[in-house]
Design a protein around this motif. Structure first.
Motif, PDB file in Angstrom:
ATOM      1  N   ALA A   1       0.840  -1.195   0.000  1.00 42.39           N
ATOM      2  CA  ALA A   1       0.000   0.000   0.000  1.00 42.39           C
ATOM      3  C   ALA A   1       0.873   1.243   0.000  1.00 42.39           C
ATOM      4  O   ALA A   1       0.445   2.310  -0.428  1.00 42.39           O
ATOM      5  CB  ALA A   1      -0.902   0.009   1.233  1.00 42.39           C
ATOM      6  N   LEU A   2       2.113   1.095   0.468  1.00 42.89           N
ATOM      7  CA  LEU A   2       3.009   2.232   0.617  1.00 42.89           C
ATOM      8  C   LEU A   2       4.447   1.739   0.523  1.00 42.89           C
ATOM      9  O   LEU A   2       4.794   0.726   1.117  1.00 42.89           O
ATOM     10  CB  LEU A   2       2.770   2.870   1.992  1.00 42.89           C
TER      11      LEU A   2
ATOM     12  N   VAL B   1       2.074   2.053   9.957  1.00 46.51           N
ATOM     13  CA  VAL B   1       0.714   1.502   9.858  1.00 46.51           C
ATOM     14  C   VAL B   1      -0.297   2.639   9.692  1.00 46.51           C
ATOM     15  O   VAL B   1      -1.175   2.585   8.828  1.00 46.51           O
ATOM     16  CB  VAL B   1       0.364   0.634  11.091  1.00 46.51           C
ATOM     17  N   LYS B   2      -0.145   3.694  10.491  1.00 42.71           N
ATOM     18  CA  LYS B   2      -1.061   4.837  10.413  1.00 42.71           C
ATOM     19  C   LYS B   2      -0.991   5.496   9.030  1.00 42.71           C
ATOM     20  O   LYS B   2      -2.018   5.796   8.420  1.00 42.71           O
ATOM     21  CB  LYS B   2      -0.703   5.844  11.508  1.00 42.71           C
ATOM     22  N   THR B   3       0.217   5.705   8.517  1.00 41.06           N
ATOM     23  CA  THR B   3       0.401   6.347   7.211  1.00 41.06           C
ATOM     24  C   THR B   3      -0.155   5.483   6.083  1.00 41.06           C
ATOM     25  O   THR B   3      -0.873   5.973   5.206  1.00 41.06           O
ATOM     26  CB  THR B   3       1.894   6.643   6.969  1.00 41.06           C
TER      27      THR B   3
ATOM     28  N   ARG C   1      -7.198   4.608   2.773  1.00 40.87           N
ATOM     29  CA  ARG C   1      -8.478   5.289   2.977  1.00 40.87           C
ATOM     30  C   ARG C   1      -8.709   6.345   1.896  1.00 40.87           C
ATOM     31  O   ARG C   1      -9.804   6.447   1.334  1.00 40.87           O
ATOM     32  CB  ARG C   1      -8.513   5.924   4.370  1.00 40.87           C
ATOM     33  N   ARG C   2      -7.679   7.106   1.571  1.00 36.27           N
ATOM     34  CA  ARG C   2      -7.815   8.119   0.506  1.00 36.27           C
ATOM     35  C   ARG C   2      -8.093   7.472  -0.844  1.00 36.27           C
ATOM     36  O   ARG C   2      -8.888   7.981  -1.629  1.00 36.27           O
ATOM     37  CB  ARG C   2      -6.554   8.976   0.425  1.00 36.27           C
ATOM     38  N   HIS C   3      -7.414   6.357  -1.114  1.00 35.39           N
ATOM     39  CA  HIS C   3      -7.635   5.648  -2.374  1.00 35.39           C
ATOM     40  C   HIS C   3      -9.082   5.158  -2.457  1.00 35.39           C
ATOM     41  O   HIS C   3      -9.733   5.282  -3.501  1.00 35.39           O
ATOM     42  CB  HIS C   3      -6.657   4.481  -2.492  1.00 35.39           C
ATOM     43  N   GLU C   4      -9.606   4.604  -1.358  1.00 36.87           N
ATOM     44  CA  GLU C   4     -10.993   4.136  -1.345  1.00 36.87           C
ATOM     45  C   GLU C   4     -11.975   5.287  -1.536  1.00 36.87           C
ATOM     46  O   GLU C   4     -12.961   5.147  -2.240  1.00 36.87           O
ATOM     47  CB  GLU C   4     -11.279   3.396  -0.033  1.00 36.87           C
TER      48      GLU C   4
END
Length: 165
Positions: free
Chosen positions: A53-54, A79-81, A87-90
């Protein structure tokens, strides 16, 4: 006499806390060699996902050759980042697949929505109209590339909700 042949097999859900690999809270952090330069990177992979994811730069250790070891604080920040990135992608995907406009017709306000169903073989959209009480008064299948705008919605309502072509 103890049998050493049976070694401990780590449980899938068991946390791992190694200098270059941490697992926990549904995430895996892997410190990897940065292919582009001399440095290091960290990849954050959500459990069950094939791709990170990152991926971001990781700090060098004191020897300026090896990466700084992962620790609890760094892992929790990662994990937070990574969760925020997902969340932004969703949210962006939701905004692309679900649109709505308000139009005025027959002396009242109607909310017209377009929900795109991204099926791999046969994508389509559902065009719906809701009255002021939130009751659906019409719904038709539409092409997935239908452009919802105030004028296209008004046109659809004025023509008594035909299926767009």
């Amino acid at each position: 006499m103890t049998d050493h042949a049976e070694e401990h097999q780590p449980d899938e859900d068991e946390p791992v806390q190694e200098p270059r690999l941490w697992k926990g809270n549904g995430w895996t952090a892997k410190v990897i060699k940065n292919e582009d330069d001399e440095g290091w990177a960290v990849a954050m992979i959500k459990d069950g996902e094939p791709e990170p994811a990152l991926v971001g730069p990781w700090t060098m250790g004191r020897d300026k050759k090896n990466p700084k070891p992962l620790d609890t604080s760094a892992f929790n920040t990662l994990v937070k980042t990574a969760s925020e990135v997902l969340r932004r992608h969703e949210q962006q995907l939701h905004a692309q697949l679900h649109k709505s406009v308000i139009v005025f017709a027959n002396g009242g306000e109607l909310k017209v929505t377009l929900d795109i169903i991204p099926d791999d073989e046969h994508p389509y959209a559902l065009l719906s109209a809701f009255d002021e009480m939130g009751e659906r008064i019409a719904q038709v299948k539409a092409p997935p590339n239908f452009k919802l705008s105030p004028s296209s919605a008004s046109d659809w309502v004025e023509k008594d909700f035909p299926a767009p072509r």
